[in-house]
Scaffold this motif. Sequence first.
Motif, PDB file in Angstrom:
ATOM      1  N   GLY A   1       0.799  -1.212   0.000  1.00 37.44           N
ATOM      2  CA  GLY A   1       0.000   0.000   0.000  1.00 37.44           C
ATOM      3  C   GLY A   1       0.830   1.259   0.000  1.00 37.44           C
ATOM      4  O   GLY A   1       0.291   2.357  -0.021  1.00 37.44           O
ATOM      5  N   ALA A   2       2.167   1.149   0.061  1.00 36.14           N
ATOM      6  CA  ALA A   2       3.009   2.337   0.089  1.00 36.14           C
ATOM      7  C   ALA A   2       2.942   3.088  -1.237  1.00 36.14           C
ATOM      8  O   ALA A   2       3.123   4.301  -1.276  1.00 36.14           O
ATOM      9  N   MET A   3       2.717   2.364  -2.328  1.00 38.87           N
ATOM     10  CA  MET A   3       2.612   3.019  -3.628  1.00 38.87           C
ATOM     11  C   MET A   3       1.150   3.189  -3.995  1.00 38.87           C
ATOM     12  O   MET A   3       0.395   2.219  -4.024  1.00 38.87           O
ATOM     13  N   PRO A   4       0.701   4.413  -4.249  1.00 37.07           N
ATOM     14  CA  PRO A   4      -0.704   4.615  -4.619  1.00 37.07           C
ATOM     15  C   PRO A   4      -1.037   3.903  -5.917  1.00 37.07           C
ATOM     16  O   PRO A   4      -0.187   3.772  -6.799  1.00 37.07           O
ATOM     17  N   SER A   5      -2.282   3.473  -6.037  1.00 37.78           N
ATOM     18  CA  SER A   5      -2.688   2.718  -7.225  1.00 37.78           C
ATOM     19  C   SER A   5      -2.542   3.541  -8.491  1.00 37.78           C
ATOM     20  O   SER A   5      -2.209   3.010  -9.558  1.00 37.78           O
ATOM     21  N   TRP A   6      -2.733   4.865  -8.389  1.00 34.16           N
ATOM     22  CA  TRP A   6      -2.630   5.697  -9.593  1.00 34.16           C
ATOM     23  C   TRP A   6      -1.202   5.697 -10.144  1.00 34.16           C
ATOM     24  O   TRP A   6      -1.006   5.819 -11.360  1.00 34.16           O
ATOM     25  N   LEU A   7      -0.203   5.524  -9.256  1.00 35.20           N
ATOM     26  CA  LEU A   7       1.173   5.497  -9.742  1.00 35.20           C
ATOM     27  C   LEU A   7       1.426   4.214 -10.529  1.00 35.20           C
ATOM     28  O   LEU A   7       2.196   4.207 -11.497  1.00 35.20           O
ATOM     29  N   GLY A   8       0.768   3.136 -10.145  1.00 36.30           N
ATOM     30  CA  GLY A   8       0.845   1.912 -10.930  1.00 36.30           C
ATOM     31  C   GLY A   8       0.303   2.122 -12.335  1.00 36.30           C
ATOM     32  O   GLY A   8       0.878   1.657 -13.322  1.00 36.30           O
ATOM     33  N   HIS A   9      -0.804   2.857 -12.436  1.00 31.80           N
ATOM     34  CA  HIS A   9      -1.369   3.153 -13.759  1.00 31.80           C
ATOM     35  C   HIS A   9      -0.401   4.010 -14.581  1.00 31.80           C
ATOM     36  O   HIS A   9      -0.241   3.807 -15.788  1.00 31.80           O
ATOM     37  N   ALA A  10       0.233   4.974 -13.924  1.00 34.51           N
ATOM     38  CA  ALA A  10       1.182   5.837 -14.626  1.00 34.51           C
ATOM     39  C   ALA A  10       2.376   5.035 -15.130  1.00 34.51           C
ATOM     40  O   ALA A  10       2.828   5.219 -16.273  1.00 34.51           O
ATOM     41  N   THR A  11       2.891   4.134 -14.297  1.00 35.99           N
ATOM     42  CA  THR A  11       4.035   3.316 -14.693  1.00 35.99           C
ATOM     43  C   THR A  11       3.656   2.377 -15.826  1.00 35.99           C
ATOM     44  O   THR A  11       4.424   2.179 -16.776  1.00 35.99           O
ATOM     45  N   ASP A  12       2.465   1.778 -15.739  1.00 38.23           N
ATOM     46  CA  ASP A  12       1.991   0.911 -16.826  1.00 38.23           C
ATOM     47  C   ASP A  12       1.883   1.682 -18.134  1.00 38.23           C
ATOM     48  O   ASP A  12       2.212   1.161 -19.207  1.00 38.23           O
ATOM     49  N   PHE A  13       1.435   2.935 -18.052  1.00 36.99           N
ATOM     50  CA  PHE A  13       1.319   3.766 -19.253  1.00 36.99           C
ATOM     51  C   PHE A  13       2.685   3.966 -19.903  1.00 36.99           C
ATOM     52  O   PHE A  13       2.830   3.872 -21.129  1.00 36.99           O
ATOM     53  N   LEU A  14       3.710   4.216 -19.095  1.00 30.91           N
ATOM     54  CA  LEU A  14       5.057   4.385 -19.634  1.00 30.91           C
ATOM     55  C   LEU A  14       5.552   3.115 -20.311  1.00 30.91           C
ATOM     56  O   LEU A  14       6.145   3.168 -21.392  1.00 30.91           O
ATOM     57  N   HIS A  15       5.302   1.970 -19.691  1.00 28.74           N
ATOM     58  CA  HIS A  15       5.748   0.710 -20.279  1.00 28.74           C
ATOM     59  C   HIS A  15       5.018   0.399 -21.577  1.00 28.74           C
ATOM     60  O   HIS A  15       5.556  -0.300 -22.437  1.00 28.74           O
TER      61      HIS A  15
END
Length: 301
Positions: free
Chosen positions: A171-185
């Motif tokens: 839970g340390a990383m917000p879910s929206w940051l996961g979406h942002a990282t996925d977008f970059l990949h």
Amino acid sequence: MPEQPVPVTMGSPRFETRDVRSCLVTLAWFPPGAVLEPHVHDRPIFATMLTGGFDLEFASPAIRRSRFSCAPGTIFTEPAGEKHANHVAPNGARVVVLQPDLAGDELPRRCVNMLDRINHFRDGPLVAIARHVAREIISPDDVTPLAIEGLVLEMLAEAARLEGDQRLRRGAMPSWLGHATDFLHSHFREPVRIGDVAGAAGVHPAHLAAVFRRVHRVPLGTYLRRLRLDWAAEQLLGTSVPISVIAVQAGYADQAHLTRSFKREIGVTPGSYRRARQRAGAPRRTQLLSDGVARGGPGVV
């Protein structure tokens, strides 16, 4: 009766494994939509998702959160004997798995403790090291065993330090940051603006930039450049496509732009890098390399 352990390659039709100083290092590909029924492994797992992904589902009712989504760039750990299932994504999954042998005294106590817990996180520098491990497995030479050993120890030590800093807490990383990282990949070979990434994540660009750097430990632009450089390096090793074409496909303005970046980060030009690997007897192309590209993914290693 105890569950019979299975290898991490269960369900993988294509994989390569190296045994490096009491640590099994595996690069494996899992087919789209595969379901690996509940099972256990006899060694702890430290894994990095390179392309595709899967959901990791734990069976123990004592685990507060039983299901984790492992998208590209995700790092996760599983203790030895922890029962779990894998639900592979529609585009398959390619993953680097480290399995240290904890029977000896090879690793510091902090590393052992980290491997004895479930962790699920993202960290740009660690993912970059995992991609380096994959390149060594795909294109080996006489220095590969030493190189992999050093990379493995670096990954485990750094992850243990991060956990000590409470940066791997669930839970340390917000879910929206996961979406942002996925977008970059998914879009790293295209012209990307911070507004595009922030829009995909649903946050303000300034907030995105600050949190991204704090979690991934590099600025967003540096992370994007590494994705492009890693993809270009893979193409140089695994294909005979002209360097000028690879440069444009990777998102660079031209071959000169790629050459400058490659020499600055890796220390040699793209042409020298390709020739050195060919002289070392590296394969022109492997099935593992082709999997990521043939299925429409970026093929990042």
